[in-house]
Design an enzyme around this catalytic site. Structure first.
Site, PDB file in Angstrom:
ATOM      1  N   ASP A   1       0.810  -1.222   0.000  1.00  0.00           N
ATOM      2  CA  ASP A   1       0.000   0.000   0.000  1.00  0.00           C
ATOM      3  C   ASP A   1       0.844   1.273   0.000  1.00  0.00           C
ATOM      4  OD1 ASP A   1      -2.295  -1.579   0.087  1.00  0.00           O
ATOM      5  OD2 ASP A   1      -2.234  -1.664   2.284  1.00  0.00           O
TER       6      ASP A   1
ATOM      7  N   LYS B   1       1.889   2.137  -5.075  1.00  0.00           N
ATOM      8  CA  LYS B   1       2.453   1.576  -6.304  1.00  0.00           C
ATOM      9  C   LYS B   1       1.537   1.851  -7.495  1.00  0.00           C
ATOM     10  CE  LYS B   1       2.442  -2.463  -4.328  1.00  0.00           C
ATOM     11  NZ  LYS B   1       2.070  -2.063  -2.958  1.00  0.00           N
TER      12      LYS B   1
ATOM     13  N   GLY C   1      -4.537  -4.289  -3.818  1.00  0.00           N
ATOM     14  CA  GLY C   1      -5.514  -3.234  -4.113  1.00  0.00           C
ATOM     15  C   GLY C   1      -4.721  -2.004  -4.501  1.00  0.00           C
ATOM     16  N   HIS C   2      -4.703  -1.672  -5.786  1.00  0.00           N
ATOM     17  CA  HIS C   2      -3.902  -0.554  -6.286  1.00  0.00           C
ATOM     18  C   HIS C   2      -4.835   0.554  -6.763  1.00  0.00           C
ATOM     19  CE1 HIS C   2      -0.300  -3.463  -7.198  1.00  0.00           C
ATOM     20  NE2 HIS C   2      -0.691  -3.468  -5.944  1.00  0.00           N
TER      21      HIS C   2
ATOM     22  N   GLN D   1       1.976  -6.065  -3.228  1.00  0.00           N
ATOM     23  CA  GLN D   1       2.451  -6.181  -1.838  1.00  0.00           C
ATOM     24  C   GLN D   1       3.744  -5.359  -1.674  1.00  0.00           C
ATOM     25  OE1 GLN D   1       1.364  -9.570  -3.338  1.00  0.00           O
ATOM     26  NE2 GLN D   1      -0.517  -8.575  -2.803  1.00  0.00           N
TER      27      GLN D   1
HETATM   28  P1  GDP Z   1      -0.722   0.352  -3.551  1.00  0.00           P
HETATM   29  O1  GDP Z   1      -1.337  -0.911  -3.085  1.00  0.00           O
HETATM   30  O2  GDP Z   1       0.736   0.409  -3.275  1.00  0.00           O
HETATM   31  O3  GDP Z   1      -1.044   0.666  -4.984  1.00  0.00           O
HETATM   32  O4  GDP Z   1      -1.368   1.511  -2.670  1.00  0.00           O
HETATM   33  P2  GDP Z   1      -2.943   1.693  -2.343  1.00  0.00           P
HETATM   34  O5  GDP Z   1      -3.627   2.184  -3.561  1.00  0.00           O
HETATM   35  O6  GDP Z   1      -3.479   0.479  -1.683  1.00  0.00           O
HETATM   36  O7  GDP Z   1      -2.874   2.799  -1.214  1.00  0.00           O
HETATM   37  C1  GDP Z   1      -2.327   4.051  -1.447  1.00  0.00           C
HETATM   38  C2  GDP Z   1      -3.409   5.095  -1.144  1.00  0.00           C
HETATM   39  O8  GDP Z   1      -2.810   6.372  -1.037  1.00  0.00           O
HETATM   40  C3  GDP Z   1      -4.440   5.222  -2.255  1.00  0.00           C
HETATM   41  O9  GDP Z   1      -5.676   5.577  -1.677  1.00  0.00           O
HETATM   42  C4  GDP Z   1      -3.909   6.373  -3.114  1.00  0.00           C
HETATM   43  O10 GDP Z   1      -4.936   7.062  -3.814  1.00  0.00           O
HETATM   44  C5  GDP Z   1      -3.291   7.246  -2.055  1.00  0.00           C
HETATM   45  N1  GDP Z   1      -2.125   8.039  -2.461  1.00  0.00           N
HETATM   46  C6  GDP Z   1      -1.115   7.684  -3.318  1.00  0.00           C
HETATM   47  N2  GDP Z   1      -0.172   8.649  -3.339  1.00  0.00           N
HETATM   48  C7  GDP Z   1      -0.597   9.626  -2.491  1.00  0.00           C
HETATM   49  C8  GDP Z   1      -0.031  10.860  -2.054  1.00  0.00           C
HETATM   50  O11 GDP Z   1       1.050  11.269  -2.430  1.00  0.00           O
HETATM   51  N3  GDP Z   1      -0.760  11.578  -1.136  1.00  0.00           N
HETATM   52  C9  GDP Z   1      -1.949  11.154  -0.657  1.00  0.00           C
HETATM   53  N4  GDP Z   1      -2.576  11.910   0.242  1.00  0.00           N
HETATM   54  N5  GDP Z   1      -2.524   9.997  -1.054  1.00  0.00           N
HETATM   55  C10 GDP Z   1      -1.828   9.231  -1.940  1.00  0.00           C
HETATM   56  P1  IMO Z   2      -0.919  -4.173  -2.240  1.00  0.00           P
HETATM   57  O1  IMO Z   2      -0.473  -4.741  -3.563  1.00  0.00           O
HETATM   58  C1  IMO Z   2      -1.026  -4.601   2.082  1.00  0.00           C
HETATM   59  C2  IMO Z   2      -1.002  -8.704   3.646  1.00  0.00           C
HETATM   60  C3  IMO Z   2      -2.245  -9.161   4.389  1.00  0.00           C
HETATM   61  C4  IMO Z   2      -1.617 -10.148   5.365  1.00  0.00           C
HETATM   62  C5  IMO Z   2      -0.508 -10.787   4.526  1.00  0.00           C
HETATM   63  C6  IMO Z   2      -0.892 -12.118   3.898  1.00  0.00           C
HETATM   64  O2  IMO Z   2      -2.204  -3.447  -2.297  1.00  0.00           O
HETATM   65  O3  IMO Z   2       0.190  -3.423  -1.590  1.00  0.00           O
HETATM   66  P2  IMO Z   2      -2.459 -12.799   1.865  1.00  0.00           P
HETATM   67  O4  IMO Z   2      -3.927 -12.573   1.656  1.00  0.00           O
HETATM   68  O5  IMO Z   2      -1.595 -12.225   0.812  1.00  0.00           O
HETATM   69  O6  IMO Z   2      -2.131 -14.235   2.132  1.00  0.00           O
HETATM   70  O7  IMO Z   2      -2.149 -12.009   3.253  1.00  0.00           O
HETATM   71  O8  IMO Z   2      -0.199  -9.860   3.518  1.00  0.00           O
HETATM   72  N1  IMO Z   2      -1.257  -8.172   2.283  1.00  0.00           N
HETATM   73  C7  IMO Z   2      -1.202  -6.878   1.961  1.00  0.00           C
HETATM   74  N2  IMO Z   2      -1.038  -5.784   2.734  1.00  0.00           N
HETATM   75  N3  IMO Z   2      -1.148  -4.476   0.744  1.00  0.00           N
HETATM   76  C8  IMO Z   2      -1.285  -5.560  -0.040  1.00  0.00           C
HETATM   77  O9  IMO Z   2      -1.246  -5.491  -1.386  1.00  0.00           O
HETATM   78  C9  IMO Z   2      -1.371  -6.834   0.561  1.00  0.00           C
HETATM   79  N4  IMO Z   2      -1.538  -8.082   0.099  1.00  0.00           N
HETATM   80  C10 IMO Z   2      -1.448  -8.902   1.159  1.00  0.00           C
HETATM   81  O10 IMO Z   2      -2.883  -8.093   5.041  1.00  0.00           O
HETATM   82  O11 IMO Z   2      -0.993  -9.440   6.417  1.00  0.00           O
HETATM   83 MG    MG Z   3      -2.892  -1.562  -1.844  1.00  0.00          MG
END
Ligand code: GDP
Ligand code: IMO
Ligand code: MG
Length: 432
Positions: A13, A16, A40-41, A224
């Site tokens: 999270d 990415k 979840g991206h 991840q």
């Molecule tokens: P990922 O799994 O690495 O793709 O990250 P996620 O999408 O799960 O979580 C990142 C969250 O931060 C999302 O809700 C993005 O919209 C948000 N986000 C990304 N970059 C920024 C930033 O620079 N500032 C803020 N406030 N939010 C951001």
């Molecule tokens: P993105 O790509 C954050 C965590 C779960 C748990 C562990 C194992 O959005 O960064 P799993 O279901 O993969 O067997 O769970 O890994 N986890 C993540 N945490 N972002 C993710 O993906 C994750 N995918 C798995 O919360 O701790």
């Molecule tokens: Mg994510």
């Protein structure tokens, strides 16, 4: 043009999705190489907000080829739902989208086994996303997995499914005191998925290598983060795949000599979902403040993310195990208004300072983070698009990250919208 891998440097999270989407503008092909619908991206542009679980975030750009590699585990129902949702947002997922015939499937028994296992684990529960990821990878390594290509051959699919269910149903009946799963029901449902997806299934290693031979630019999208990697993460509190850069090769059938750059995405603080060690975790008001301002709730499960200060020990480790050539720092704006900002520079355990991840689980579980305290900034960084315009303390924070990681920060993200970004150097503009 270079081929690059984008990975998370923390526990997932990191943002990415946003960085992949931005860089995908200059790429021809975007490839996911591991994980599945546990990811979840998020991408936000002028049109909408998109959440991707399996489909590469680059699909928002029309005309890009998007691929799911052999290293992934695919839940066809979840994939079809994701395609349906994206198409309802006017994103075409058609002849531009391919799935490896070698990617493994997630079947209903994987999700059921995961549920039962998590219950039995008690305090050593991982806190998984409940998507069946671990059991599907366990079958892959145990050589009883069913692959995407098997779905296209109903006779072969039925034979493997029948053998697997005979074994699985023993577990369900005798160990978990649960009902058997029905062969015909699963077979028919999955054959229908196979029919819907068959035109996308192909040898993606061939596709990607052909593109590389034609000097196309390939972007590998990690899911991840480094510390969730099954080999290099905080085992056993990890996911079941190689989320580090090496996974891009084994998870697609592309050799390491084809990769030119590895970009690590890092939040300006740290978050983690699920159980496991987290040395810089903040459980009081400061952590709650980061969660609220950063909207730190899971994009897949909606769970509140645990929040803490930036951990330079964890990121330095990510630079090493991924061979990072560049860092992208996200969510700088979330630190706006903090009077002081802490960076963890070492872990203290039993009187010893660790500047690398300690090798024993006890040390990382019970260490004290040692902090360097930096001055916060008065002027908001939110939405700033030029490095020069950042307040001086924010620049010093970025420079401190660079010095501690031993890696340049080429991108700084100051908001969730694609435009709220500072690009100091575009890794895709680098020469091969
Ligand atoms: P990922 O799994 O690495 O793709 O990250 P996620 O999408 O799960 O979580 C990142 C969250 O931060 C999302 O809700 C993005 O919209 C948000 N986000 C990304 N970059 C920024 C930033 O620079 N500032 C803020 N406030 N939010 C951001
Ligand atoms: P993105 O790509 C954050 C965590 C779960 C748990 C562990 C194992 O959005 O960064 P799993 O279901 O993969 O067997 O769970 O890994 N986890 C993540 N945490 N972002 C993710 O993906 C994750 N995918 C798995 O919360 O701790
Ligand atoms: Mg994510």
């Amino acid at each position: 043009m270079p081929n690059i891998v984008i990975v998370g440097t923390q526990w997932g999270d990191e943002g990415k999705g946003k960085i992949v989407h931005l860089l995908a503008n200059d790429a021809d092909m975007i490839v996911r190489y591991q994980g599945g619908a546990n990811a979840g991206h998020t991408v936000i542009n002028d049109h909408a907000q998109y959440t991707f679980h399996m489909i590469p975030s680059g699909i928002v750009h029309p005309g890009k080829t998007c691929i799911l590699g052999n290293g992934m585990v695919i839940d066809p129902a979840a994939l079809l739902e994701e395609i349906f949702l994206l198409e309802s947002q006017q994103i075409a997922v058609r002849e531009n989208f391919f799935i490896s015939h070698r990617a493994h499937l997630i079947l209903p028994y994987h999700r059921a086994i995961e549920r039962e296992n998590e219950k039995l684990k008690g305090p050593r529960r991982i806190g998984t996303t409940g998507r069946g990821i671990g059991p599907s990878y366990a079958d892959k390594m145990g050589r009883t997995g069913i692959r995407m290509g098997d779905l296209l051959d109903p006779n072969c699919f039925r034979e493997i499914l029948k053998a697997n269910l005979a074994e699985m149903n023993l577990f369900f009946n005798r160990l978990y005191d649960a009902e058997s799963m029905d062969l015909d029901g699963i077979f028919e449902t999955y054959c229908a998925y196979g029919k819907r997806l068959k035109n996308h299934v192909t040898d993606v290693s061939l596709l990607i290598n052909n593109a590389i031979d034609q000097s196309k630019t390939v972007l590998f999208e990690g899911a991840q983060g480094t510390h969730l990697d099954v080999d290099h993460g905080t085992y056993p509190f990890v996911t079941s795949s190689n989320s580090t850069a090496g996974g891009a090769c084994t998870g697609t059938g592309v050799g390491p000599t084809c990769i030119n750059e590895v970009v690590g995405v890092t939040k300006a603080y740290t978050t983690r979902v699920g159980s496991g060690p987290f040395p810089t975790e903040l459980t009081g008001d400061t952590g709650n403040g980061l969660r609220t301002r950063g909207n730190e709730f899971g994009a897949t499960t909606g769970r509140p993310r645990r929040c803490g200060w930036y951990d330079a020990v964890a990121v330095k480790y990510a630079v090493r195990v991924n061979g990072l050539s560049s860092l992208a720092v996200t969510k700088l704006d979330v630190l706006d208004g903090e009077p002081e900002i802490k960076i963890c520079t070492s872990y203290l355990h039993d009187g010893k300072h660790y500047t690398d991840i300690p090798i024993n689980e006890a040390a990382i579980n019970s260490c004290e983070p040692v902090y360097e305290v930096l001055e916060g900034w008065d002027h908001p960084t939110s939405g700033i698009t030029s490095y020069q315009k950042l307040p001086d303390p924010a620049k010093r924070f970025i420079e401190k990250i660079e010095a501690l990681a031993g890696c340049k920060v080429d991108i700084v993200s100051t908001g969730s919208h694609e435009k709220e970004t500072i690009i100091r150097r575009n890794p895709l503009a680098a020469k091969k």
